[in-house]
Design an enzyme around this catalytic site. Structure first.
Site, PDB file in Angstrom:
ATOM      1  N   ASP A  30      -7.196  16.442  -5.143  1.00  0.00           N
ATOM      2  CA  ASP A  30      -6.529  15.168  -5.438  1.00  0.00           C
ATOM      3  C   ASP A  30      -6.843  14.796  -6.866  1.00  0.00           C
ATOM      4  OD1 ASP A  30      -5.469  12.662  -3.349  1.00  0.00           O
ATOM      5  OD2 ASP A  30      -5.878  12.217  -5.464  1.00  0.00           O
ATOM      6  N   ARG A 152      -0.425   9.489  13.615  1.00  0.00           N
ATOM      7  CA  ARG A 152      -0.373   8.029  13.553  1.00  0.00           C
ATOM      8  C   ARG A 152      -1.721   7.523  13.066  1.00  0.00           C
ATOM      9  NH1 ARG A 152       0.632   7.828  19.763  1.00  0.00           N
ATOM     10  NH2 ARG A 152      -0.843   9.515  19.426  1.00  0.00           N
ATOM     11  N   ASN A 209      11.276   8.380  12.669  1.00  0.00           N
ATOM     12  CA  ASN A 209      10.832   7.055  12.222  1.00  0.00           C
ATOM     13  C   ASN A 209      11.950   6.025  12.303  1.00  0.00           C
ATOM     14  OD1 ASN A 209       8.215   7.747  11.930  1.00  0.00           O
ATOM     15  ND2 ASN A 209       8.177   7.756   9.697  1.00  0.00           N
ATOM     16  N   LEU A 251       8.124  -0.943  22.588  1.00  0.00           N
ATOM     17  CA  LEU A 251       9.081  -1.948  23.046  1.00  0.00           C
ATOM     18  C   LEU A 251       8.376  -3.302  23.166  1.00  0.00           C
ATOM     19  CD1 LEU A 251      12.104  -1.595  23.725  1.00  0.00           C
ATOM     20  CD2 LEU A 251      11.483  -1.571  26.129  1.00  0.00           C
ATOM     21  N   GLY A 258       5.198  -2.321  10.027  1.00  0.00           N
ATOM     22  CA  GLY A 258       4.827  -2.266   8.613  1.00  0.00           C
ATOM     23  C   GLY A 258       4.186  -0.925   8.340  1.00  0.00           C
ATOM     24  N   CYS A 261       4.696   3.985   6.194  1.00  0.00           N
ATOM     25  CA  CYS A 261       5.736   4.934   6.601  1.00  0.00           C
ATOM     26  C   CYS A 261       7.039   4.274   7.015  1.00  0.00           C
ATOM     27  CB  CYS A 261       5.216   5.828   7.722  1.00  0.00           C
ATOM     28  SG  CYS A 261       3.906   6.942   7.152  1.00  0.00           S
ATOM     29  N   LYS A 264       9.310   2.162   4.394  1.00  0.00           N
ATOM     30  CA  LYS A 264       9.822   2.955   3.269  1.00  0.00           C
ATOM     31  C   LYS A 264      10.710   4.100   3.758  1.00  0.00           C
ATOM     32  CE  LYS A 264       6.369   6.591   2.477  1.00  0.00           C
ATOM     33  NZ  LYS A 264       7.041   7.764   2.966  1.00  0.00           N
ATOM     34  N   ARG A 330      -0.609  -1.496   3.484  1.00  0.00           N
ATOM     35  CA  ARG A 330       0.732  -1.290   2.944  1.00  0.00           C
ATOM     36  C   ARG A 330       1.778  -1.945   3.852  1.00  0.00           C
ATOM     37  NH1 ARG A 330       0.486   5.133   1.750  1.00  0.00           N
ATOM     38  NH2 ARG A 330      -0.559   5.072   3.773  1.00  0.00           N
TER      39      ARG A 330
HETATM   40  N1  LIG Z   1      -0.034   7.817   6.401  1.00  0.00           N
HETATM   41  C1  LIG Z   1       0.537   8.316   7.486  1.00  0.00           C
HETATM   42  O1  LIG Z   1       0.282   7.894   8.616  1.00  0.00           O
HETATM   43  C2  LIG Z   1       1.551   9.430   7.357  1.00  0.00           C
HETATM   44  C3  LIG Z   1       1.999  10.076   8.523  1.00  0.00           C
HETATM   45  C4  LIG Z   1       2.947  11.089   8.400  1.00  0.00           C
HETATM   46  C5  LIG Z   1       3.476  11.395   7.165  1.00  0.00           C
HETATM   47  N2  LIG Z   1       3.053  10.719   6.053  1.00  0.00           N
HETATM   48  C6  LIG Z   1       3.632  11.082   4.761  1.00  0.00           C
HETATM   49  O2  LIG Z   1       2.626  11.786   4.051  1.00  0.00           O
HETATM   50  C7  LIG Z   1       2.748  11.560   2.643  1.00  0.00           C
HETATM   51  C8  LIG Z   1       1.430  11.041   2.120  1.00  0.00           C
HETATM   52  O3  LIG Z   1       1.180   9.794   2.736  1.00  0.00           O
HETATM   53  P1  LIG Z   1      -0.246   9.082   2.658  1.00  0.00           P
HETATM   54  O4  LIG Z   1      -0.178   7.902   3.542  1.00  0.00           O
HETATM   55  O5  LIG Z   1      -1.318  10.083   2.848  1.00  0.00           O
HETATM   56  O6  LIG Z   1      -0.232   8.616   1.112  1.00  0.00           O
HETATM   57  P2  LIG Z   1      -1.449   8.187   0.207  1.00  0.00           P
HETATM   58  O7  LIG Z   1      -0.886   7.352  -0.866  1.00  0.00           O
HETATM   59  O8  LIG Z   1      -2.553   7.653   1.074  1.00  0.00           O
HETATM   60  O9  LIG Z   1      -1.990   9.569  -0.399  1.00  0.00           O
HETATM   61  C9  LIG Z   1      -1.333  10.325  -1.360  1.00  0.00           C
HETATM   62  C10 LIG Z   1      -2.390  11.047  -2.206  1.00  0.00           C
HETATM   63  O10 LIG Z   1      -1.761  12.002  -3.052  1.00  0.00           O
HETATM   64  C11 LIG Z   1      -2.493  12.042  -4.277  1.00  0.00           C
HETATM   65  N3  LIG Z   1      -1.674  12.675  -5.310  1.00  0.00           N
HETATM   66  C12 LIG Z   1      -0.550  12.211  -5.918  1.00  0.00           C
HETATM   67  N4  LIG Z   1      -0.088  13.126  -6.781  1.00  0.00           N
HETATM   68  C13 LIG Z   1      -0.914  14.193  -6.735  1.00  0.00           C
HETATM   69  C14 LIG Z   1      -0.942  15.457  -7.378  1.00  0.00           C
HETATM   70  N5  LIG Z   1      -0.004  15.815  -8.257  1.00  0.00           N
HETATM   71  N6  LIG Z   1      -1.952  16.302  -7.072  1.00  0.00           N
HETATM   72  C15 LIG Z   1      -2.903  15.958  -6.174  1.00  0.00           C
HETATM   73  N7  LIG Z   1      -2.915  14.782  -5.530  1.00  0.00           N
HETATM   74  C16 LIG Z   1      -1.940  13.904  -5.806  1.00  0.00           C
HETATM   75  C17 LIG Z   1      -2.839  10.578  -4.525  1.00  0.00           C
HETATM   76  O11 LIG Z   1      -3.889  10.429  -5.430  1.00  0.00           O
HETATM   77  C18 LIG Z   1      -3.180  10.120  -3.113  1.00  0.00           C
HETATM   78  O12 LIG Z   1      -4.564  10.271  -2.844  1.00  0.00           O
HETATM   79  C19 LIG Z   1       3.926  10.595   2.494  1.00  0.00           C
HETATM   80  O13 LIG Z   1       5.092  11.320   2.267  1.00  0.00           O
HETATM   81  C20 LIG Z   1       3.987   9.912   3.855  1.00  0.00           C
HETATM   82  O14 LIG Z   1       5.268   9.401   4.143  1.00  0.00           O
HETATM   83  C21 LIG Z   1       2.086   9.763   6.126  1.00  0.00           C
END
Ligand SMILES: NC(=O)c1ccc[n+]([C@@H]2O[C@H](COP(=O)([O-])OP(=O)(O)OC[C@H]3O[C@@H](n4cnc5c(N)ncnc54)[C@H](O)[C@@H]3O)[C@@H](O)[C@H]2O)c1
Length: 435
Positions: A30, A152, A209, A251, A258, A261, A264, A330
């Site tokens: 990261d 989730r 979603n 339901l 909110g 996910c 957006k 978020r």
């Molecule tokens: N949070 C959930 O419950 C969930 C569930 C399923 C899918 N998703 C999807 O997963 C994806 C990530 O969601 P999230 O909630 O983990 O987001 P998040 O914002 O918590 O994490 C994203 C991470 O990516 C890192 N990042 C960004 N650019 C980077 C790069 N070039 N190299 C390395 N690291 C980089 C950021 O620093 C951050 O730590 C999204 O597309 C989201 O829709 C999330």
């Protein structure tokens, strides 16, 4: 197998730990130095039940390491999971620039035999663009598959280790074989495998979603009707949920959905459908979003009905995370309500078992002790249904507040018990007699 996980947020950190627990050698990457330092020190930078313990276990076994950029070691991985964020852009579309950047960083280190696995939630068509971008940067035909994630927050690790399905989309079927080897234990344990073409795999996630958001907004639309018709949405939901074709999950009416996910993802889906010239197909999702936002507004109206002028009135909001067992703020409906009340002049105290450290909002007074938060309150709003708030003792709570009125924003309280302790209970979609 050797695995790199790129992006260590809610999805990536959980996935890295889960893959290490399956026995793989994992390198998490990261760009955020503080996140990497925290993970190296065994601290999860967010709250997720069971994840810190699992991280400690795999760190002690030497199964996982974390770094801020690619290295010789990550370059030799068999699989590279893309887990970076795809946040909402100003126009509502999904911002896929973090994926582009992750691909650009990976390209110089990618071996032709390694498989890149997309897990982020993306607009349909993104994987093809990423594959072309990777091909341009590497000069060879890269192997890229799409494996959307359904975890989730709140049960993320469990969901990762026992997924209800594993969806894999590939341009060439054989490209997904190494991924299936990595997931062998999950498949052997019975998780169903759904093998698809890439656009369908991308769509599965946003379609799921969109459906979930629709189900919540449907029952919240029924709540709007129930409120004016003198009906009870909780009883209605129970009654229709007995029909197996409908089901009772997702339901429950309340202040709506909110998180990072659902909101957006439906907006990104609408935007992508418009780009594809089929915007009409998803125009109903705008209404789903609208219903969701109206529920928040309804709580403000109820607070005004109860208190009259909000200015100077002391209101306590129980729970600010977007859902229980998570500290994710978020698009939290509860937090938005708290902010709107403060903007209208109310003196708002918020409390939450986990989310307060991540909240920097000068308009809100943060109090971690729930009794302290309730003290002197003229209106209480239950915004996030943490167990702590479901189990609150109404008698004790009454002794703390100035005026014993509560808005149950999640329809989880035992109304009779609260009323018999002397509370006025107001709930969304229900006509409750407080005489
Ligand atoms: N949070 C959930 O419950 C969930 C569930 C399923 C899918 N998703 C999807 O997963 C994806 C990530 O969601 P999230 O909630 O983990 O987001 P998040 O914002 O918590 O994490 C994203 C991470 O990516 C890192 N990042 C960004 N650019 C980077 C790069 N070039 N190299 C390395 N690291 C980089 C950021 O620093 C951050 O730590 C999204 O597309 C989201 O829709 C999330």
């Amino acid at each position: 197998m050797k695995i790199s996980v790129i992006g260590l947020g809610y999805l990536g950190a959980t996935h890295a730990v889960a893959m290490a627990k399956l026995g793989h050698e994992v390198i998490g990457i990261d760009k955020d130095v503080s996140k990497v330092e925290s993970l190296l020190a065994g601290k999860i930078p967010f709250f997720e039940p069971g994840l810190a313990e699992a991280l400690a276990e795999v760190l002690a076994q030497g199964k996982v390491q974390f770094q801020t950029s690619h290295s010789e070691s990550s370059a030799s991985a068999d699989l590279h999971f893309l887990c970076v964020g795809t946040p909402q852009a100003a126009d509502g579309s999904a911002n896929t620039s973090y994926l582009d950047a992750a691909i650009d960083d990976l390209a110089p280190h990618l071996s032709p035999s390694a498989v890149v696995v997309g897990k982020s939630t993306v607009p349909v068509g993104t994987a093809r663009k990423l594959r072309d971008r990777l091909q341009e940067k590497t000069g060879f035909e890269p192997k890229l598959v799409w494996n959307p994630e359904f975890l989730r927050e709140g049960t993320a690790l469990e969901d990762s280790l026992k997924p209800d399905r594993i969806v894999v989309g590939s341009f060439k079927k054989e490209d997904s074989f190494p991924l299936l080897v990595a997931y062998e234990k999950l498949l052997q344990a019975g998780s169903p495998l759904v093998e698809l073409d890439v656009p369908t795999a991308e769509l599965v996630k946003v379609a799921a979603n969109a459906f979930l958001a629709t189900k919540i907004s449907f029952i919240n639309a029924m709540a709007e009707i129930a409120e004016v018709a003198g009906a009870d949405v909780v009883a209605l939901s129970k009654a229709i949920g007995y029909d197996e074709r409908i089901g009772n999950k997702f339901l429950r009416s309340g202040i709506g959905f909110g998180g990072g996910c659902l909101p957006k993802d439906i907006r990104g889906f609408i935007s992508r459908a418009e780009e594809l010239g089929v915007g009409q197909a998803l125009s109903f999702l705008k209404e789903i979003d609208g219903i969701n936002n109206r529920r928040r507004q309804r709580v403000i109206e109820l607070a005004k009905q109860e208190l009259g002028e909000l200015s100077g009135q002391k209101i306590t909001v129980l729970g600010v995370s977007f859902k229980p067992n998570s500290d994710d703020l978020r698009e939290s409906p509860s937090l938005e309500i708290a902010r709107s009340l403060a903007q209208a002049g109310a003196v708002v105290t918020v409390t939450d078992p986990k989310a307060l450290p991540g909240l920097s909002d000068s308009q809100l007074s943060k109090v971690s002790d729930v009794d302290q938060a309730l003290r002197g309150s003229e209106l209480v709003i239950l915004g996030t249904e943490w167990d702590e708030y479901r189990r609150l003792d109404p008698l004790k709570s009454k002794s703390l507040v100035k005026s014993a009125t509560i808005i149950d924003g999640r329809n989880v309280l035992d109304v009779a018990a609260w009323q018999s302790a002397g509370w006025k209970v107001i709930a969304l979609g229900r006509t409750i007699s407080n005489d």
